[in-house]
Design a protein around this motif. Structure first.
Motif: not given
Lengths: 230, 856
Positions: B518-547
């Motif tokens: 389970v991954v909870v994002f609080k306002g990721p427009h300020r971080g996640l997709a803009a920062l370090i290698q988002p492609q690894m995070t994106e790939k990982a999120l595909e397998k989560m039960d809840l985002v």
């Protein structure tokens, strides 16, 4: 009211463009800005910062060339534009030696600084001056501003741009580098009433523009009248 | 010019038109002057109806106070936020504000704002999938989220959120790890300051710590000499709360010397000297400066003796500070020729040794910290540093002397991605040296130098509503591998749960392990997709039960989210702020909502309380029960106002004091260091960091190469900056068409290289290029960056390429965000095993990247 001028000391300008967006909000120019037209914008260039903004010439070429009296130089030193009588011939766009007036294709009017006349009339500074985070911009009486500009330039070995260009302007810019190298247009010291066409093709182009403008004049007047009726 | 032949008919036509137009021309000469008052625009285009006090947040560390001007736009007849008006009484902004604050005003009305909760119906996540959104009420969405969270163990969940009071309490009460997604860029500063200056939480460390997690501000207005190691990033060019102070200082004669391979507009105007330093070599210059100061004895001996651990003895065998039974550091007394507590020693030795002293009945060899520092830097001559950094040796020597002469009114400002930010794996060493230089010059806790926090604080949620019982332990393992970095884990777990997290490793952790569901994002427009290698995070999120995501816009992250809850705009929230960015005076300033959040927006505090009451009610009620009527109020702002006797509550503060209070007492030099430093109540700065010894790192700074190196075609060192009008791909700005225009006209949508590099690569202005990270350092999921190139001599070196941060996204729901590459695509997620040998804090390495540039 006296005669006014703006001093821009580029040593303190950081290119943040807060002046640009403040101008957009103050004058509700969002639509024009979205199209790429701005009354003032700072451009980061290799040798320094280039402020694209009306210089408010002493002898404005836009006033001299405008066939319909849409431009006027006020005793306060401000060059104003009125969209009502504007034919849309764009001769001002061609004439201005500083390349300032922009023709907003959508609104069908010229985009050009008013030095925030509506604020100055109420004793306030132009919005861009008020907002500048470093006070790189200063607004004041022409004599005081030019005097200060000369003094700062002499003390700090700076270049002055605008004091003599095109016969003098009401926007005085101080730069460390040669302003022409930064990107400011090289303009003769004497006023160029108009940047006239130098070839027969150019003459034809201006004439064609004027013709197009006159042709559009009737429909534009109708449009303006229509707006008035709304 | 070629000759043009005109037919007679054409000639007459053109002649006629010309005459006609000439007839019109004299008309304007009849009225060469009009009265100013008769101008077409003699009236404002809006009428003001009210001015609402607000405090900037989330745009930068300054937190400027200002009024949002609300009025009726005459063209539309609609009442709305029009613009911003400065508040000259605010000691930070002093009536100024920036382009981003203005952007926030229009952001409130952006048609792409998310106003309802959305639920995914297509279970397949990804950028190429249509989520099949259906609308749902925020309440229902939250109920469904809670039911799904109930099915998971605490170690299977992670909150990607900064350490705000509500996120902290929620994570602590649930026993869930918080992995900070956006404050890592403050991490190097934060942890070095925590290890050298104050061990959090100190008595002034507040729930609204500066956005930089910093414990100080810089006295730009009154400093005499500043050194900028990349401090003048393009983003600084827009920070009004800093700039107005720097400009004042400059007008009073501050000397500024800068080291940066990029010549910024701040360098153009404000710097007295600028040196295009080789990227990643600032440390060589600061080490040489330390050597010069120590060799020539041009340091502030009084400060060094009285306010630092310089005289404290280090055991040669354990390599740790020697302490007495009270835990006090010990010094060698040159008069009594014996070891004495540093506080009572009249003549402590700063150098010499080794001294033989008895510890626990055993003779050991010991040396003072300053002597060890001298030995560490003994080979760091100016000439040595010049060879590494390309800064001339005579410049290093002269600047060091001038800096020491101007002390203590000197500083080396450092925040975020500038000096010692997350730039390099060895940025912690640079931060260490900068702190040592501030100690050697006595500019710590001194006006004109480094201003420490004032003594007013906003309490934490735990202070106003203490939990009824101790929080459960956190899971042993963290998805961001923080547990493998004892130095930062210790502070996060035991001292300051708000501490910056290991964002740079969360993607690696999610991708490489199966611990998280389970991954909870609080306002990721300020971080996640803009920062370090988002492609690894994106790939990982595909397998989560809840985002799920709490957000202002549908930005990139929603391609992987099951639920998106609409967040209020920052101007739709109440605020209280301490002005810690410029902490010269104790100050409180309040803001009130400009408008009610539209649609079905839901605040983060409400979300936290709902989840807390459902999953861990005993921590969310005043009596530890499950009774929802007894839910904690969490009124930290009123408590802060009451504590200083300013007002009973925020409403009274706003009504009666216009929401601002300043205690303009003179800054008391070297007072706060005693209260927050190591060994308080007689606090000192600790130059020697024992904790680093325990993780096999150097306790005093030493030169280190970057962990990556230039190889073959991968020879362009990545430089990253950000336009003054952007944040981390924040749609408030990238979804603003007018700001996009300014970006394009200023080449912010391009990558910048020097003319020399351009020539070598055979590139011309505007050519499309592809940038690729050296695969040796990015073995998995590489995503080359494609962009136009801007060739400019502002890039002063041929071994660099500049990228602009925060311009890239792919969301089809942002109509105006029409372009942009992402710098983060080129930065590999951190493998903790690779990171550990280079960085005991695990905070650096954003710019430790060499790329290949080829024509597209």
């Amino acid at each position: 009211m006296g005669k006014y001028a703006i001093l821009l000391d580029t040593r303190f300008c950081t290119g943040c463009n807060t002046c640009f967006y403040k101008c957009v909000q103050e004058n509700r120019l969002h639509e024009s800005a979205n199209q790429g037209y701005a009354r003032t914008m700072v451009l980061i260039r290799d040798k320094g910062l280039f402020h694209h903004r009306c210089m408010h010439c002493e002898e404005p070429s836009c006033v001299a060339t405008c066939p319909s009296g849409a431009f006027a130089k006020t005793p306060e030193g401000i060059v104003l534009y009125d969209s009502q009588p504007c034919l849309g011939c764009k001769s001002c766009v061609i004439a201005c030696p500083f390349n300032i007036p922009q023709w907003d294709m959508k609104k069908k009017e010229v985009i050009k600084c008013t030095m925030c006349a509506h604020r100055v009339l109420k004793g306030k500074q132009p919005a861009c001056v008020e907002v500048c985070p470093t006070d790189a911009l200063e607004f004041g009486l022409y004599e005081e501003i030019t005097g200060k500009a000369k003094q700062i330039a002499a003390e700090n070995k700076l270049n002055i741009y605008g004091l003599e260009e095109n016969g003098g302007t009401s926007v005085i810019i101080l730069t460390k580098e040669d302003p022409i190298a930064i990107g400011y247009p090289e303009v003769s010291k004497s006023a160029t009433k108009a940047r006239g066409p130098k070839t027969i093709v150019g003459t034809a182009a201006v004439a064609a523009l004027a013709y197009a403008g006159i042709k559009k004049y009737t429909e534009r007047r109708a449009e303006i009248e229509g707006k008035k009726d709304e | 010019m070629g000759e043009v032949k005109l037919k007679r008919r054409d000639f007459l036509k053109i002649g006629g038109i010309t005459c006609l137009s000439t007839l019109f021309t004299p008309l304007n000469n009849l009225v060469p002057f009009i009265s100013f008052a008769e101008a077409a625009e003699s009236e404002a285009k809006y009428s003001i109806t009210k001015k609402i006090p607000q405090v900037c947040a989330r745009a930068c560390e300054c937190d400027c106070a200002y009024n949002v001007v609300v009025g009726v736009d005459k063209a539309t007849g609609i009442e709305r936020g029009i613009t911003i008006e400065g508040r000259p009484e605010d000691p930070v902004s002093r009536g100024k504000y920036c382009i981003k604050a203005l952007g926030f005003v229009d952001g409130m009305y952006n048609p792409d704002r998310l106003l309802v909760a959305l639920k995914r119906t297509n279970p397949k996540r990804g950028v190429d999938q249509d989520p099949g959104w259906v609308t749902i009420s925020s309440d229902e969405a939250l109920d469904e989220i809670i039911e799904k969270m109930k099915k998971h163990k605490r170690e299977e969940m992670v909150f990607a959120s900064p350490g705000d009071p509500y996120s902290n309490r929620l994570c602590r009460s649930l026993g869930v790890r918080r992995s900070d997604q956006r404050t890592e860029c403050f991490g190097t500063h934060y942890y070095l300051n925590a290890l050298m200056v104050t061990n959090p939480p100190n008595k002034y460390y507040s729930s609204t710590y500066t956005v930089t997690h910093s414990i100080w501000g810089f006295d730009y207005s009154d400093t005499k000499y500043m050194l900028w190691f990349g401090f003048d990033s393009f983003s600084k060019c827009g920070k009004a709360g800093i700039l107005n102070h720097i400009a004042e200082g400059k007008r009073k004669g501050t000397k500024i010397v800068g080291f940066n391979p990029l010549r910024t507009p701040m360098a153009d105007g404000l710097m007295d000297e600028w040196y295009p330093i080789k990227p990643g070599t600032d440390l060589a210059v600061t080490l040489a400066m330390i050597k010069i100061m120590l060799d020539k004895k041009i340091y502030n001996e009084k400060f060094v003796k009285n306010y630092t651990d310089s005289a404290s003895l280090i055991d040669a065998e354990t390599r740790l500070h020697i302490t007495n039974s009270d835990g006090k550091w010990m010094a060698w007394c040159t008069e009594h020729k014996r070891m004495e507590p540093i506080e009572t020693c009249d003549a402590p030795a700063l150098d010499g040794g080794p001294f033989t002293v008895t510890v626990d009945g055993k003779d050991v060899q010991a040396m003072p910290v300053l002597q060890l520092l001298k030995e560490n830097v003994k080979d760091c001559t100016s000439e040595w540093a010049a060879k590494i950094s390309d800064v001339p040796a005579d410049v290093i020597t002269r600047v060091t002397r001038e800096f020491a002469e101007a002390a203590p009114n000197v500083c080396i400002p450092n925040l975020k991605r500038d000096p010692a930010g997350p730039n390099y794996a060895n940025s912690w060493r640079l931060m260490h040296t900068i702190n040592i230089l501030h100690a050697l010059t006595g500019s710590f806790d001194h006006d004109g130098g480094v201003l420490f926090l004032h003594d007013v604080k906003i309490p934490w949620l735990e202070d106003v509503d203490p939990p009824a019982k101790p929080y459960p332990p956190l899971p042993e393992k963290a998805p961001d591998f923080r547990h493998e970095f004892p130095v930062t884990e210790e502070i996060y777990q035991k001292k300051d749960f708000s501490a910056p997290g290991h964002y740079g490793m969360i993607g690696y952790g999610l991708y490489k392990t199966d611990m998280t569901k389970v991954v909870v994002f609080k306002g990721p427009h300020r971080g996640l997709a803009a920062l370090i290698q988002p492609q690894m995070t994106e790939k990982a999120l595909e397998k989560m039960d809840l985002v799920w995501d709490w957000d202002l816009y549908l930005d990139d992250i929603v391609y992987w989210s099951d639920y998106v809850l609409p967040a209020p705009h920052q101007f739709e929230e109440s605020k209280l702020d301490l002005r810690q960015y410029y902490p010269k005076y104790p100050c409180l300033v309040a803001g009130e909502p400009v408008q009610k959040a539209p649609g079905d927006c839901i605040g983060w505090g409400t979300i936290a309380k709902r989840i807390g009451l459902a999953l861990a009610p005993e921590y969310w009620t005043t009596d530890g029960s499950s009774d929802p009527d007894k839910v904690i109020e969490g009124n930290m702002n009123d408590a802060a106002l009451k504590a200083v006797g300013v007002a009973e509550n925020t409403e009274e503060f706003l009504t009666e004091q216009n929401g601002i209070w300043i205690d303009k007492k003179p800054y008391e030099n070297y007072k706060t260091i005693r209260e927050i430093g190591y060994g308080r109540p007689n606090g000192r700065v600790r130059l020697y960091i024992d904790e680093f010894v325990k993780v096999s790192h150097e306790p005093l700074p030493k030169w280190a190469e970057r962990w990556t190196s230039s190889e073959g075609e991968y020879k362009y060192s990545l430089l990253i900056t950000r336009a003054a009008w952007h944040m981390h791909a924040d749609p408030n700005f990238i979804n603003n068409e007018a700001l996009n225009v300014v970006s394009e006209k200023n080449y912010i949508d391009c990558v910048w290289i020097s003319p020399g590099a351009g020539k070598k690569l055979g590139l011309s202005e505007g050519d499309s290029v592809v940038l690729e990270t050296n695969p040796k350092y990015m073995e998995e999921l590489p995503r080359p960056v494609k962009a136009k190139v801007h060739i400019t001599n502002r890039i002063a070196r041929n071994d660099c390429v500049l990228l602009f941060h925060g311009i890239g996204h792919r969301s089809k729901w942002l109509k105006h965000g029409r372009w942009g590459y992402r710098d983060g695509d080129l930065i590999p997620q951190k493998n903790p095993e690779v990171s550990k040998p280079h960085d005991p804090t695990g905070m650096g390495w954003v710019e430790d990247v060499y790329v290949k540039i080829k024509k597209a």
